[in-house]
Structure formats: structure tokens, C-alpha cells
Write an enzyme that holds these catalytic residues in place. Structure first.
Site, PDB file in Angstrom:
ATOM      1  CB  THR A  70      -0.956   0.004   1.204  1.00  0.00           C
ATOM      2  OG1 THR A  70      -1.880  -1.082   1.073  1.00  0.00           O
ATOM      3  CG2 THR A  70      -1.724   1.306   1.300  1.00  0.00           C
ATOM      4  CG  ASN A 147      -6.475  -7.828  -5.744  1.00  0.00           C
ATOM      5  OD1 ASN A 147      -6.501  -7.102  -6.725  1.00  0.00           O
ATOM      6  ND2 ASN A 147      -7.364  -7.730  -4.767  1.00  0.00           N
ATOM      7  CD  GLN A 175      -2.064 -10.994  -4.561  1.00  0.00           C
ATOM      8  OE1 GLN A 175      -1.681 -12.169  -4.512  1.00  0.00           O
ATOM      9  NE2 GLN A 175      -2.675 -10.417  -3.541  1.00  0.00           N
ATOM     10  CB  SER A 195       3.441  -6.768  -0.270  1.00  0.00           C
ATOM     11  OG  SER A 195       3.057  -6.875   1.085  1.00  0.00           O
ATOM     12  CG  HIS A 197       1.721  -9.647   3.967  1.00  0.00           C
ATOM     13  ND1 HIS A 197       0.446 -10.150   3.927  1.00  0.00           N
ATOM     14  CD2 HIS A 197       1.645  -8.401   3.470  1.00  0.00           C
ATOM     15  CE1 HIS A 197      -0.371  -9.240   3.425  1.00  0.00           C
ATOM     16  NE2 HIS A 197       0.334  -8.167   3.134  1.00  0.00           N
ATOM     17  CB  THR A 233      13.522   4.318  13.598  1.00  0.00           C
ATOM     18  OG1 THR A 233      13.954   5.569  14.146  1.00  0.00           O
ATOM     19  CG2 THR A 233      14.477   3.219  14.025  1.00  0.00           C
ATOM     20  CB  CYS A 321     -19.680  -9.143  -1.291  1.00  0.00           C
ATOM     21  SG  CYS A 321     -21.109  -8.238  -0.694  1.00  0.00           S
TER      22      CYS A 321
END
Length: 388
Positions: A70, A147, A175, A195, A197, A233, A321
């Protein structure tokens, strides 16, 4: 539990966790400090930067470490826009909210945003892109792999068009990185978001590839870390873990790609062969190797997720949704789906720790719960479900 929601987040790899632990225990120095503790932390970050760069064939100097996909997307869009206040931005109608929301904010601040349509497979029309480019267009941002439905865009072709027009090109590759081979030099992209994770690293860390020579405005100001582009930091342990995850992903890329694709195709075939009134969404060939997205007509996707969870199987609707807002998936809407088709969607995303036994068990459970839900469906008279 059978975890088939790897597009949402992945299990942290054991080797990644082991690599992180010293930086949560003994080596806790601030990387900006000049004493030994600080120097060790700084050295660890630079090693991780090299590991991240190596996964996508970038230079370490081209890697800006962020808090995740993000922030990387926001930095790319807003950082370029603020540097070029009169510019236009082109993106697609099926981007992640981490692209659409910054675009919405930029639009409110006077920037012109063009949204490209997609076809029924979720693919951007290259001709539409060419038609939308104007003299004021300064940035194009098209996601690498969607995604929700997993469709992979024609990234190298889009990059070529942008390069010929002297337009910057950013791709949200959150992705895709770590799942398929990505070489930023071969692709010709200018900015690319990653990203941690999503590739078996820790949450809360990511990166933005910024091709050398490209200048952007910093989004976060302060002490001047990350060459003044991202103050604050650094989270050393997470960065170290991210770097290790990238190293593992590169080492096992071909093996993991082959295994995930094999399981994906096997599951798709079984579901389409054994459950009536099911459609596969997204592109059949140009598709992320771990993504499966179905529509089960006459079934509510959220009910299906709840039923699967009762059997210990984790899946998602792919943001089809929202429970809180009841907002239909903008991705499926852009692909021309009806509300009924959107409501019946299910996303299953495979990871490197899944196996064929789990796929077989999931298919058997799916057959059972889909039949159960259809037996009480208000649409059971409308469709021939083949119910017993």
C-alpha cells in the site's frame, strides 16, 4: 486447517523467522546510530536490500524499503504526481484499492485520472491504452497480476508503449513477485511495488523499485532515512526477514512455480468436471500460478466461505463483497459480471506449503457444501444444479 487464502497473506517461512530473531533479541541497534549496534543493523538492512533487488534483477540502489504494498503504491503515484503537478495518470478499472484510493485523492486535488476498461477476462486493451495517452500523460500504473481473478497483464508491451512515449510506467506486482520470474530490466518498467507478506515474509514491510534516474517526491518526511525518500526508524527485523524471503523465493522459484501451477490446474479441472454450473473467472492462460477464482451460480460466496471454514478450510471471496459495506467487487463489475455472478464468487489461492491431498479434500468438501447451499437457494428453480 487447510489454508487456501495465500493471496491475502502467507505463512512466514521458518528460515525467515530464524533470520529475524537475532534482530528482535540481541542486535536491536538503531541503524542510524554510529556505534557497533547501529552499524550491524545498517549492514543487515543493506544485505536485505541486495536480496530484494536480486529477486527482480534490480540494483540495490533502486530499492526503496517501505511498510508494504500500500505504501509502495501510494509513494509511486503521489511521489510522481507531486513532482509533476500538471500531469495526467492512466490506470485500470480493476486495480487494488491501494491504487484506486490514491488516484481518487489525486483527482480531488486537481489531477486528471483516466481509467482503462477491461474485457471479460480482466485484461486491459492495449489499443485503449494507446487511445488514452495524451501529451499531458506522465504516468501509467497497471497491476501485474490481479489480486482477485489472477489475470496477468501484458506488462512488457505496456512498458514498451510507455517507453516510446517517454511516459513513466508503474506496476503493482504485489501478487506476482516471488511467484513468477520478474526481471525489471527485461520488462522495462520504471517503478514496481512488492509486499513481503505475500511471499512468506513478515507483514508490515515491502519495497518500491524506482529505476535509477527517476526522481520522486517523498511522501513521509522526517529524519531522512532511505535517502530522504522514506523517513522513520527502520524495522530492522522485518526488513531482514523480507530480504531472506526474497532470497528463498529466488532459489526455489522454478520449483514452486511448477508445483503451484500443477495444483492449480488439477483443482480447476476437478471442480469444473465434478460440480455443475461453475465457471472459472479470469484469463485461462495468462494467470497467476496460484490463483483460482470460481463463480458458483445459486450460491452466496460468503455463505460458502463460512461453510468451508466449518470444515477447516480457509478461502475468500476475493474482496467480492465487503461484510461491512455490502460493496460488490469493482473487479468483477468491470469485467461485466452480474450481481448474481459476483455474489457467487470464491477465490482459492494456493501456496508453497499446500499439497494434493489438501486439494482433494477441499474439492470433496466443496461438492458437499455447494450442493447443500443450492438445495435451499432461491435460484434452485432457475438453474439445473443436478441436485440429488
Amino acid at each position: 486447517m487447510i489454508y487456501l487464502d495465500n493471496a491475502a497473506s502467507t505463512k512466514i517461512h521458518e528460515d525467515v523467522l530464524e533470520t529475524m530473531l537475532p534482530y528482535l533479541k540481541e542486535q536491536y541497534g538503531n541503524p542510524s546510530s554510529i556505534h557497533r549496534y547501529g552499524r550491524l543493523s545498517h549492514k543487515a538492512i543493506e544485505k536485505a536490500r541486495k536480496q530484494i533487488a536480486s529477486l527482480i534483477n534490480a540494483e540495490p540502489s533502486e530499492i526503496l524499503i517501505t511498510s508494504g504494498g500500500t505504501e509502495s503504491n501510494n509513494t509511486a503515484l503521489r511521489g510522481i504526481a507531486m513532482k509533476n503537478p500538471s500531469s495526467r495518470i492512466i490506470t485500470s478499472s480493476i486495480e487494488h484499492d491501494a491504487i484506486l484510493e490514491p488516484c481518487k485523492k489525486l483527482s480531488q486535488n486537481g489531477f486528471d485520472i483516466d481509467y482503462l476498461p477491461v474485457d471479460s477476462f480482466g485484461m486491459v486493451d492495449i489499443l485503449e491504452l494507446k487511445n488514452h495517452i495524451s501529451e499531458k500523460t506522465h504516468l501509467v500504473s497497471i497491476m501485474f497480476g490481479n489480486n482477485e481473478v489472477g489475470t496477468i497483464q501484458q506488462i512488457s508491451e505496456i512498458a514498451k508503449i510507455c517507453n516510446e512515449k517517454n511516459i513513466l510506467f508503474h506496476t503493482d506486482a504485489v501478487q506476482a513477485v516471488g511467484k513468477i520470474p520478474i526481471d525489471v530490466k527485461e520488462l522495462g518498467v520504471d517503478l514496481l511495488s512488492i509486499s513481503s507478506h505475500k511471499l512468506y515474509g513478515p507483514k508490515g514491510v515491502g519495497a518500491l523499485f524506482i529505476k535509477n534516474g527517476i526522481s520522486i517526491d517523498p511522501v513521509i518526511l522526517g529524519g531522512g532515512q532511505e535517502n530522504g525518500l522514506r523517513s522513520g526508524t527502520e524495522n530492522v527485523a522485518n526488513i531482514v526477514g523480507f530480504g531472506k524471503a526474497c532470497e528463498i523465493a529466488k532459489t526455489h522459484l522454478d520449483e514452486n512455480l511448477s508445483n503451484m501451477k500443477k495444483l492449480r490446474d488439477y483443482m480447476i479441472k476437478r471442480v469444473l468436471d465434478e460440480i455443475p454450473q461453475v465457471t472459472l473467472n479470469g484469463h485461462s492462460e495468462s494467470r497467476l500460478p496460484n490463483n483460482i477464482h470460481f463463480t458458483f451460480l445459486g450460491v452466496n460466496g460468503e455463505d460458502l466461505i463460512i461453510k468451508l471454514d466449518e470444515f477447516g478450510i480457509a478461502a475468500s471471496t476475493g474482496s467480492a463483497c465487503s461484510v461491512n459495506t455490502q460493496k460488490a467487487s469493482h473487479v468483477l463489475e468491470a469485467m461485466g459480471f452480474s450481481l448474481e455472478q459476483i455474489t457467487g464468487s470464491l477465490r482459492l489461492t494456493i501456496g508453497i506449503f499446500n499439497n494434493e491431498d489438501e486439494i482433494n479434500e477441499t474439492v470433496e468438501v466443496l461438492k458437499r457444501v455447494v450442493e447443500e447451499l443450492r438445495s435451499v437457494s432461491p435460484f434452485k428453480e432457475k438453474y439445473s444444479f443436478g441436485l440429488n
